[in-house]
Scaffold this active site. Sequence first.
Site, mmCIF file in Angstrom:
data_model
loop_
_atom_site.group_PDB
_atom_site.id
_atom_site.type_symbol
_atom_site.label_atom_id
_atom_site.label_comp_id
_atom_site.label_asym_id
_atom_site.label_seq_id
_atom_site.Cartn_x
_atom_site.Cartn_y
_atom_site.Cartn_z
ATOM 1 N N GLU A 104 -9.629 10.330 1.241
ATOM 2 C CA GLU A 104 -9.589 11.743 1.661
ATOM 3 C C GLU A 104 -8.530 12.525 0.860
ATOM 4 O O GLU A 104 -8.722 13.706 0.558
ATOM 5 C CB GLU A 104 -9.340 11.816 3.164
ATOM 6 N N GLU A 124 -13.308 3.744 8.370
ATOM 7 C CA GLU A 124 -12.778 4.197 9.665
ATOM 8 C C GLU A 124 -13.593 3.705 10.856
ATOM 9 O O GLU A 124 -13.043 3.370 11.897
ATOM 10 C CB GLU A 124 -12.733 5.735 9.689
HETATM 11 N N1 T1G Z 1 -2.110 0.740 7.968
HETATM 12 C C1 T1G Z 1 -1.100 -0.078 8.325
HETATM 13 N N2 T1G Z 1 -0.937 -1.350 7.855
HETATM 14 C C2 T1G Z 1 -1.845 -1.779 6.984
HETATM 15 C C3 T1G Z 1 -2.947 -0.985 6.568
HETATM 16 C C4 T1G Z 1 -3.044 0.342 7.094
HETATM 17 N N3 T1G Z 1 -4.026 1.166 6.738
HETATM 18 N N4 T1G Z 1 -3.698 -1.714 5.708
HETATM 19 C C5 T1G Z 1 -3.075 -2.900 5.582
HETATM 20 N N5 T1G Z 1 -1.982 -2.953 6.334
HETATM 21 C C6 T1G Z 1 -1.034 -4.070 6.453
HETATM 22 C C7 T1G Z 1 -1.629 -5.278 7.158
HETATM 23 O O1 T1G Z 1 -1.474 -5.188 8.541
HETATM 24 C C8 T1G Z 1 -0.824 -6.428 6.557
HETATM 25 O O2 T1G Z 1 0.407 -6.470 7.226
HETATM 26 C C9 T1G Z 1 -0.576 -5.963 5.125
HETATM 27 O O3 T1G Z 1 -0.755 -4.536 5.143
HETATM 28 C C10 T1G Z 1 -1.533 -6.534 4.121
HETATM 29 O O4 T1G Z 1 -2.857 -6.307 4.597
HETATM 30 C C11 T1G Z 1 -7.131 9.556 8.727
HETATM 31 C C12 T1G Z 1 -8.438 7.511 10.208
HETATM 32 C C13 T1G Z 1 -6.318 -2.838 2.112
HETATM 33 C C14 T1G Z 1 -8.309 -4.264 1.985
HETATM 34 O O5 T1G Z 1 -9.051 0.602 7.446
HETATM 35 O O6 T1G Z 1 -8.747 -3.212 4.905
HETATM 36 O O7 T1G Z 1 -7.339 6.248 7.061
HETATM 37 O O8 T1G Z 1 0.175 -8.620 8.376
HETATM 38 O O9 T1G Z 1 -3.418 -8.727 5.018
HETATM 39 O O10 T1G Z 1 -6.326 -8.916 2.785
HETATM 40 O O11 T1G Z 1 -9.344 9.333 8.120
HETATM 41 O O12 T1G Z 1 -5.582 -4.430 4.458
HETATM 42 O O13 T1G Z 1 1.345 -8.491 6.202
HETATM 43 O O14 T1G Z 1 2.346 -7.448 8.273
HETATM 44 O O15 T1G Z 1 -5.187 -6.935 5.166
HETATM 45 O O16 T1G Z 1 -5.228 -7.917 0.746
HETATM 46 C C15 T1G Z 1 -8.429 3.206 6.996
HETATM 47 C C16 T1G Z 1 -7.228 -1.277 6.237
HETATM 48 C C17 T1G Z 1 -7.304 3.516 7.928
HETATM 49 C C18 T1G Z 1 -7.965 -0.239 5.532
HETATM 50 C C19 T1G Z 1 -6.012 -5.255 1.865
HETATM 51 N N6 T1G Z 1 -8.049 2.093 6.171
HETATM 52 N N7 T1G Z 1 -6.714 -2.312 5.368
HETATM 53 O O17 T1G Z 1 -6.455 -6.470 2.369
HETATM 54 O O18 T1G Z 1 -4.205 -7.563 2.934
HETATM 55 S S1 T1G Z 1 -7.793 4.772 9.073
HETATM 56 C C20 T1G Z 1 -8.394 0.850 6.476
HETATM 57 C C21 T1G Z 1 -7.543 -3.222 4.797
HETATM 58 C C22 T1G Z 1 -7.758 6.206 8.155
HETATM 59 C C23 T1G Z 1 -8.139 8.658 8.112
HETATM 60 C C24 T1G Z 1 -8.378 7.392 8.795
HETATM 61 C C25 T1G Z 1 -6.879 -4.318 4.023
HETATM 62 C C26 T1G Z 1 -6.880 -4.118 2.498
HETATM 63 P P1 T1G Z 1 1.104 -7.826 7.541
HETATM 64 P P2 T1G Z 1 -3.979 -7.441 4.513
HETATM 65 P P3 T1G Z 1 -5.573 -7.807 2.153
#
Ligand code: T1G
Length: 705
Positions: A104, A124
């Site tokens: 976004e 999302e």
């Molecule tokens: N927010 C907070 N922490 C996050 C995070 C996030 N978006 N993404 C990852 N982490 C933390 C995770 O908890 C872990 O922490 C570490 O980073 C490594 O992640 C307004 C509403 C990017 C593909 O849904 O899919 O934007 O356990 O183990 O396997 O419209 O993380 O080490 O303490 O998963 O290499 C949308 C979520 C948010 C993507 C990497 N975004 N993340 O995978 O590592 S909503 C997502 C992932 C949003 C807007 C909306 C995956 C990854 P810890 P990991 P990975």
Amino acid sequence: MNSIVSVERRAALALVTIDNPPVNALSARVRAGLLETFAGLTADPGVQGVLIACRGRTFAAGADISEFGAVPPPTFRELFATIESFPRPVLVALHGTALGAGVELALACHYRCANRDARLGLPELTLGLIPGAGGTQRLPRLVGAKAALEMILSAAPIGAGAALELGLIDRVIEGDLLPAALACLEELVATRAGPRPTRARAVDARGFDPDFVTKSLAGAAKRMRGQEAPRWAADAISAAVQLPFDDGLRKEGEIAHHSEFSAESKALRHLFFAERAVSRVPGLGDNVVARPINRVGVIGAGTMGGGIAVAFADAGIGVQLVESAPELLERGLARIRATIESSMTRGRITREQAQERIGSIEGSLDLERLASADLIVEAVFEDLALKKRIFRDLGRIARRDAVLASNTSTLDLNEIADESGRPQDVVGLHFFSPANVMRLLEIVRGAKTAPEILTTAIAVGKKLRKVGVVVGVCYGFAGNRMMMEGYLREADQLLLEGATPEQVDRVIESFGFAMGPFVMSDMAGNDVGFKARETVGIRAQRPAPYHEVTDELARLGKLGQKSGSGFYRYEAGDRTPHPDPDVTALTERLARKFGVQRRSAIPDDEVALRCVYPLINEGARILEEGIVARASDLDVIWTTGYGFPRFRGGPMFYADATGLSDVYAQIVRLHSLHEHYWEPAPLLRRLAEQNSSFAAWDAVKAKRD
Ligand code: T1G
Ligand code: NAD
């Protein structure tokens, strides 16, 4: 500017860099840093163009999910409006997995480029949210309303090439991203390209009609069972089609706020962090190094052995498969070939990949062939004597540094491990059928399993892209114990009391499970549970009635789909379950035998409660015994291995959402009605009396561990 957002001048250009490891989540601090930076750049006439990029392994992977429920200022809307209205060109350079608010942000920029390996996605909906930072209003203006809905409903990332084709990005960069992106920006400035606010574009709504929306939502409903978020996203995109930008943005904001505070999103956000917490094992130091696993032995090429071999081949690890007889080996290899070829037919892998994977699995009848394996996984019949014999041999045959694993689902791993003479090298790797598909892996920690072996098993789980949950040794470990001692036992009891398999399955499916207990049991085979109970002799330790209907069906050879009848009747070659009056007669006979009072009707609510609450009660016992580290581990186990509805967050989260006092009160009531099996777990009683929750219990324990 703050430590995670920096700006660097390159002549007339400004390079704005976000550096918020591990995934550059656009947290409040990042948003504040960007706002402050753009305020400064806006006031600086010397700046002719701005490039936004991220340091580290990926461009922003979204908003900071931990902020939801109380998102601090500044808002995404304010920030993205500032960037979009910047009076000179703003280009963004994408790499890694740009997701959610990361995409976004890119949409709010005027120009977008990405390197060849970049992936862009709006996941999302997997969190019960909608793209609420302008995504549902700006994306349709770039790619059209149809493609926007498809991308959001798929929740899956697309490659840079596909993004270019869609019009989501303007250029794919081969090679080093930053210098090339700066050159692009220079070109934009030199050619006086100027700003290009996405909001100013029109929405191409061709094909975005009610029929298309209905069909798209029907498809999403299959993947996101029970979720409402897909509908919310479609409503937001409809607003983009029907309303001017600012009105659409307001509508998106309302829907996004609703989604943020929905029970569905709270449950799915819980699971997001719960699935990442499983690999934190109390007492297992971060300094323990996993052993390299490049060659695996699998013993037994049956239902599980075959799937396990495919799982390793899919992960690029060669397999030596051992069976007990030539025809059984050939049968196993044939099934493996068919499984891999069907992935190819479905377009999941190429012909070359299929051939490579089939070629990486070798068959043998000789256990000695496993002498060079790094890891050996035993998946032979669920027979303690047989497994003990095999581990005795493995103790002698296997390399000194090899990891020995059993796929047993109910037997005492410690007894099996001791037989090897090297119990410190033994761990349980409990896969779920089909092993190459199911995400769950219970990693069973034996009494003597060495930390290095456990660490290696956790690493193997990640390599296989499984969710590996560490569990202790007890009958059925965590998942199967909750299933057999709670869920299936009580479902069986309900049949004795007058419910029908159809009623129970209908109620459980409307609760959100993909499949009810009796359709599932007929699919897996009613003999699996029966044999396990016979093998372990658990029946003698449990007051009757205890799985009476299931076991009587097994004794009668009514094993389910594989024998043409079980809890249901099946036509030849057809898996459609048909009610079977013989089953009703059988339950009536057993009810008389065990003196169970039958009722002409059992309310659906009672059926749901009596199937789900035993999961919570048994889960609380498992927690108190330390079989798992966290209540959230049980939620991960049941949502990834047993089809518990994700939008409810898992049995323990569901209990917290319902309120432990209410759950406890219901269990106390059922305990007064049912002599056996409903005694409230002490932990549940304590937490209910303290008006507390499993989440609070996890938090206290996490601090202590
Ligand atoms: N927010 C907070 N922490 C996050 C995070 C996030 N978006 N993404 C990852 N982490 C933390 C995770 O908890 C872990 O922490 C570490 O980073 C490594 O992640 C307004 C509403 C990017 C593909 O849904 O899919 O934007 O356990 O183990 O396997 O419209 O993380 O080490 O303490 O998963 O290499 C949308 C979520 C948010 C993507 C990497 N975004 N993340 O995978 O590592 S909503 C997502 C992932 C949003 C807007 C909306 C995956 C990854 P810890 P990991 P990975
Ligand atoms: P299965 O009967 O389909 O396969 C077992 C295979 O082991 C057979 O092909 C048999 O020929 C082979 N075998 C027996 N003795 C052998 C020996 N000495 N050497 C080599 N091969 C030998 O059984 P399954 O369902 O694959 O179950 C295997 C194990 O996995 C059991 O411990 C079971 O409890 C466990 N498990 C099963 C499931 C499931 O859903 N089926 C799920 C998780 C775990």
